[in-house]
Design a protein around this motif. Sequence first.
Motif, PDB file in Angstrom:
ATOM      1  N   PHE A  53      43.597  40.525  36.150  1.00 34.10           N
ATOM      2  CA  PHE A  53      44.911  40.823  35.577  1.00 34.10           C
ATOM      3  C   PHE A  53      46.006  40.731  36.632  1.00 34.10           C
ATOM      4  CE2 PHE A  53      48.262  43.703  34.024  1.00 34.10           C
ATOM      5  CZ  PHE A  53      48.560  43.051  32.837  1.00 34.10           C
ATOM      6  N   SER A  56      46.350  36.846  37.537  1.00 30.79           N
ATOM      7  CA  SER A  56      46.866  35.935  36.510  1.00 30.79           C
ATOM      8  C   SER A  56      48.049  36.508  35.737  1.00 30.79           C
ATOM      9  CB  SER A  56      45.756  35.579  35.520  1.00 30.79           C
ATOM     10  OG  SER A  56      45.427  36.699  34.725  1.00 30.79           O
ATOM     11  N   ASN A  58      47.791  37.799  32.911  1.00 23.61           N
ATOM     12  CA  ASN A  58      47.493  37.571  31.502  1.00 23.61           C
ATOM     13  C   ASN A  58      46.304  38.439  31.107  1.00 23.61           C
ATOM     14  OD1 ASN A  58      47.053  36.574  28.962  1.00 23.61           O
ATOM     15  ND2 ASN A  58      46.878  34.438  29.582  1.00 23.61           N
ATOM     16  N   THR A  61      43.072  36.468  30.008  1.00 21.74           N
ATOM     17  CA  THR A  61      42.308  35.966  31.149  1.00 21.74           C
ATOM     18  C   THR A  61      41.485  37.079  31.778  1.00 21.74           C
ATOM     19  OG1 THR A  61      44.041  34.352  31.576  1.00 21.74           O
ATOM     20  CG2 THR A  61      42.496  34.766  33.361  1.00 21.74           C
TER      21      THR A  61
END
Length: 124
Positions: A53, A56, A58, A61
């Motif tokens: 986290f 990325s 996201n 992801t």
Amino acid sequence: MNDSENMYDPEVGARDRDVEKRKNKLSVGFVVFLIATIILVTLSSLASFSLAFVQSGNIATAIGSVIGHSHFFPLVTIAIASFWQSMRNMRSRTKIYFFWSILTLLAALSQWAKYLTSGLSALG
């Protein structure tokens, strides 16, 4: 003594029932090992999630990273190990999950260390 004579021997039946009870009984040591495995899997999942986290940004992801690293590889290993009959029990599967969770946790912690040290050197 053949099988037909064993059928009427109450001592043989009692021994067989005792063996069956021991097979189905969970030992205290195994329960402790199972709880330690659950804690390690949780820690490795959290470490993997938080690292993915942060890197990325996201959440999808990060969830994919947890599923892949913390659960997919151990489950594939368990599936392969299940080809052997001696590995088709809860104790063997828990051992596989335990050692995979240690590897995943160490990998995530080393990536965290690498991420944090590279971030500190970029600042200074």
